[in-house]
Design a protein around this motif. Structure first.
Motif, short mmCIF file in Angstrom:
data_model
loop_
_atom_site.label_atom_id
_atom_site.label_comp_id
_atom_site.label_asym_id
_atom_site.label_seq_id
_atom_site.Cartn_x
_atom_site.Cartn_y
_atom_site.Cartn_z
N PRO A 561 0.83 -1.21 0.00
CA PRO A 561 0.00 0.00 0.00
C PRO A 561 0.86 1.26 0.00
O PRO A 561 2.01 1.26 0.48
CB PRO A 561 -0.82 -0.12 1.29
N GLY A 562 0.29 2.33 -0.53
CA GLY A 562 1.04 3.57 -0.67
C GLY A 562 1.50 4.16 0.65
O GLY A 562 2.57 4.77 0.72
N HIS A 563 0.72 3.97 1.75
CA HIS A 563 1.13 4.57 3.02
C HIS A 563 2.29 3.84 3.68
O HIS A 563 2.84 4.31 4.66
CB HIS A 563 -0.07 4.63 3.98
N TRP A 564 2.68 2.67 3.14
CA TRP A 564 3.82 1.93 3.67
C TRP A 564 5.05 2.02 2.77
O TRP A 564 6.15 1.64 3.20
CB TRP A 564 3.46 0.46 3.87
N ILE A 565 4.89 2.47 1.53
CA ILE A 565 5.98 2.37 0.56
C ILE A 565 7.18 3.20 0.97
O ILE A 565 8.33 2.84 0.65
CB ILE A 565 5.47 2.76 -0.86
N GLU A 566 6.98 4.30 1.67
CA GLU A 566 8.11 5.13 2.09
C GLU A 566 8.98 4.42 3.12
O GLU A 566 10.16 4.77 3.28
CB GLU A 566 7.60 6.46 2.68
N SER A 567 8.42 3.45 3.82
CA SER A 567 9.20 2.73 4.84
C SER A 567 9.97 1.55 4.26
O SER A 567 10.83 0.99 4.95
CB SER A 567 8.25 2.21 5.94
N VAL A 568 9.67 1.17 3.02
CA VAL A 568 10.31 0.00 2.41
C VAL A 568 11.60 0.44 1.73
O VAL A 568 11.65 1.47 1.06
CB VAL A 568 9.37 -0.69 1.40
N ALA A 569 12.66 -0.36 1.92
CA ALA A 569 13.96 -0.06 1.30
C ALA A 569 14.58 -1.36 0.82
O ALA A 569 14.26 -2.46 1.32
CB ALA A 569 14.89 0.64 2.30
N VAL A 570 15.45 -1.24 -0.16
CA VAL A 570 16.14 -2.41 -0.71
C VAL A 570 17.01 -3.03 0.38
O VAL A 570 17.70 -2.33 1.14
CB VAL A 570 16.99 -2.00 -1.93
N HIS A 651 9.90 -6.52 7.24
CA HIS A 651 10.43 -5.90 8.46
C HIS A 651 11.14 -4.60 8.08
O HIS A 651 12.23 -4.62 7.51
CB HIS A 651 11.39 -6.86 9.16
N VAL A 652 10.50 -3.49 8.40
CA VAL A 652 11.04 -2.17 8.07
C VAL A 652 11.87 -1.66 9.24
O VAL A 652 12.01 -2.32 10.27
CB VAL A 652 9.90 -1.19 7.70
N ASP A 653 12.43 -0.46 9.08
CA ASP A 653 13.27 0.11 10.12
C ASP A 653 12.44 0.43 11.37
O ASP A 653 11.22 0.63 11.31
CB ASP A 653 13.95 1.38 9.61
N ARG A 654 13.13 0.49 12.50
CA ARG A 654 12.46 0.82 13.75
C ARG A 654 11.85 2.22 13.69
O ARG A 654 12.36 3.10 13.01
CB ARG A 654 13.45 0.77 14.92
N GLY A 655 10.77 2.40 14.43
CA GLY A 655 10.11 3.70 14.47
C GLY A 655 9.16 3.77 15.64
O GLY A 655 8.82 2.76 16.26
#
Length: 671
Positions: A561-570, A651-655
């Motif tokens: 979803p678009g609201h999660w895409i900023e948290s995803v990284a290679v 599993h994205v970065d801590r926040g």
């Protein structure tokens, strides 16, 4: 039933005896007296029944005293129930009873005669409603609300029919889930046990009648929202109602029916007390406890053994249900925030449940709040403030789930390049278009005729020199015919496809006939194009024949979803769920992230119901909210099926939760 100095008394029959019930109307408390006890205090009853002081106002306990079950003040339904009684009496109670029995029997016969169709309709309706893409879901929610309102009204009507009064009906938030409640405590004043059991069972009887009506609606409607809602209402108002409400191990209708039937008011508290005494008796030893008189004589009797068995069974069942609830809430919290928040939330909820459990059987637990309990509000507020600071400020591990599609490595889609039949011969795939084949045969015949005419001209010029000029013409015609034959042959050969090394052809999603097509027997090809049953089926041009890819290697495409895409990284870690394997068996890393949202969803992802899409977009299946495709590489101990749809956890970065709330507010509002 009689009154004495504002006290309401009534002699009622229990399982093996008659007792007196005294109701104190100001505090709405009920007190039970055996026959000899009541005769001894009858002349001076007010002195033996606790009465509130003058000016007493009954107050509800604060919500934090039991935050797991918050009761909202309701309404007095007496006027509505009285009007219902007028209508029931005008029609006739006996007539309504036999009509209800006949309706339930006929409905059961209809379901049994169409059981296979009913199961299929329920399964399809469930899938449709879980997808959140049709109005059936909203209609179903409204219908469920109506069913539950009728459930509580049935309790109230039965109470009024027995001479009691339903004093309140409202909403109860049980573990945050809105439910309805109905105060029919006046049932304890009804002298006959049959009347009290009927009041407890009235809700289930009312839902069974609604389920019968839903059966007739289902049987006489075509496929659509009303048809699906009716099928689901039948299940909810019959099977699930009997499974949950009739269960006597929880404080639902079945519990009160059993309590009346065995003649033990406050069955849960009495059984808990009996279990504690039995355990204390076993631990301390037979002689010391019996000599001191601490053990109730009832524990050793058949009634006492029943109470002990019931306490053990209900305790184990409550422990199972509460453990499942805590586990579900922890799982939801871990998905939304992370395990850093799920663990304290689960611990707090478990403590509340255990505190409530151990309070059962304690007489003081049911008394009004006293001065020594006045600190509970401040304690709860302090704990809530600490928990909020902990959750909002401290960085915690974060992860989320989304739907993913398992693809073969180097996947490419194969479509029918012409209308015709499809055949597979080893590593070659052929699409046979009879029109192109006829054109090739016609071109071959034209070449053969032109070649024969050229030979005849070459032989004829030996005897007739005038024929020499025609030889050049036939040679030119042969050249043109040969080019036409080669072009037709190339078009026929272009319909074939050869698999590469370590490649295989995977079947596309099967074509399924609709219920209407199955009913009428008029439908075309079903299944995949290469199934033996479709050997001679004509496949239209552009039909997906399958996908070609590596035999063993797999990649994963997740739709984030678009609201999660900023948290995803290679490079972030992912875990793919697969039935039959322990969690974490299939893991991998994020490989690439698309720059633009997807315009169309794969059929498998759209059918899963995880991503809401616009039905008006047709076969393009455009998502209603922006979704981005994220490609992942995986390390799997088994070869996964191609085109498998399964949830994946990233599993994205801590926040912090505070940061997520800030981002949500900034993306929603313009400052």
């Amino acid at each position: 039933m009689s009154t004495s100095d504002s006290l309401v008394t009534s002699e009622i029959s229990l399982a093996d005896r008659a007792v007196w019930v005294v109701k104190e109307p100001v505090s709405d408390q009920f007190y039970f007296f055996e026959q000899d006890e009541f005769e001894a205090v009858r002349k001076d009853l007010p002195r033996h029944v606790p009465t509130p002081p003058p000016g007493f106002i009954k107050r509800r306990p604060p919500w934090w005293s039991n935050p797991l079950a918050i009761r909202v003040p309701g309404i007095d339904p007496a006027g509505l129930l009285d009007r219902c009684l007028v209508w029931i009496n005008s029609v006739g109670q006996q007539r309504l009873k036999w009509l209800s029995v006949a309706g339930v029997v006929f409905a059961l016969v209809i379901v049994l005669m169409n059981l296979g169709r009913f199961v299929d309709d329920v399964s399809q309706a469930t899938s449709s409603m879980l997808a959140f893409v049709t109005p059936s879901w909203f209609a179903f929610m409204i219908a469920i609300a109506v069913v539950k309102v009728c459930h509580e009204l049935a309790h109230g009507i039965a109470c009024h029919l027995g001479g009691g009064k339903c004093r309140e009906m409202g909403v109860l938030f049980l573990l945050g889930v809105p439910c309805l409640y109905c105060d029919v405590s006046d049932t304890w004043l009804m002298p006959k046990r049959k009347q009290r059991v009927l009041v407890s069972a009235a809700g289930m009887i009312g839902e069974l009648l609604l389920a019968s009506v839903a059966v007739f609606v289902w049987a006489f409607t075509r496929d659509g929202s009303l048809h699906d809602v009716a099928a689901m209402i039948v299940v909810v108002a019959s099977v699930s109602t009997l499974a949950f409400n009739a269960n006597p191990l929880m404080r639902y209708d079945g519990y009160f029916m059993l309590s009346d039937w065995v003649g033990i008011p406050n069955l849960a508290q009495e059984s808990t007390v009996a279990l504690r005494e039995w355990i204390g008796h076993r631990v301390a030893g037979d002689g010391s406890r019996e000599a001191s008189g601490d053990v109730s004589q009832d524990v050793a009797t058949g009634n006492g053994r029943f109470l002990v068995c019931y306490a053990i069974a209900s305790g184990l069942y409550r422990l199972f249900v509460w453990s499942a609830i805590v586990w579900l809430i922890c799982g939801f919290t871990s998905q939304a925030i992370g395990w850093g928040a799920a663990i304290p939330v689960g611990g707090l909820l478990g403590w509340l449940l255990l505190r409530r459990w151990f309070a059962m059987g304690d007489v003081s637990a049911d008394q009004p709040e006293g001065p020594n309990q006045s600190g509970y509000g401040a304690t709860w507020i302090g704990l809530a403030a600490v928990a909020c600071v902990f959750v909002l400020v401290i960085p915690m591990p974060q992860s989320f789930r989304c739907m993913a599609l398992v693809r073969p490595a180097s996947e490419r889609m194969v479509y029918a390049r012409a209308t015709g039949t499809v055949q597979q011969d080893g590593d070659e795939l052929h699409v046979r278009d009879w029109r192109l084949e006829l054109r090739e045969l016609a071109a071959q015949g034209q070449v053969d005729e032109t070649r024969a005419a050229l030979k005849a001209s070459e032989i004829a010029r030996l005897s007739d020199p005038e024929v020499v000029s025609s030889v050049a013409v036939w040679r030119q015609r042969l050249l043109v015919s040969t080019k036409q034959l080669q072009a037709a042959a190339r078009r026929v050969a272009g319909l074939s496809f050869r698999l590469g090394e370590n490649e295989t052809l995977f079947d596309p999603p099967p074509v399924v006939a609709s219920r209407e097509e199955l009913r009428t027997g008029r439908f075309g090809r079903t299944g995949s194009p290469l199934e033996p049953s479709n050997a001679n089926a004509v496949i239209p041009v552009g039909t997906l024949i399958g996908s070609v890819g590596d035999v063993r290697e797999r990649t994963v495409s997740a739709f984030v979803p678009g609201h999660w895409i900023e948290s995803v990284a290679v490079g972030q870690r992912i875990v793919l769920a697969y039935p039959g394997l322990p969690t974490g068996s299939i893991h991998g890393r994020v490989q690439s992230i698309s720059d633009d949202p997807v315009d169309a969803l794969p059929l498998e992802v759209a059918a899963s119901g995880w991503v809401r899409w616009d039905p008006a977009s047709g076969q393009q299946r455009s998502p209603l909210e922006p979704h981005f495709e994220v490609t992942m590489e995986i390390d799997s101990p088994i070869v996964l099926p191609a085109r498998l749809v399964s949830p994946v956890r990233i599993h994205v970065d801590r926040g912090t939760l505070g940061g997520r709330l800030r981002d949500a507010i900034q993306s929603t509002f313009v400052f």
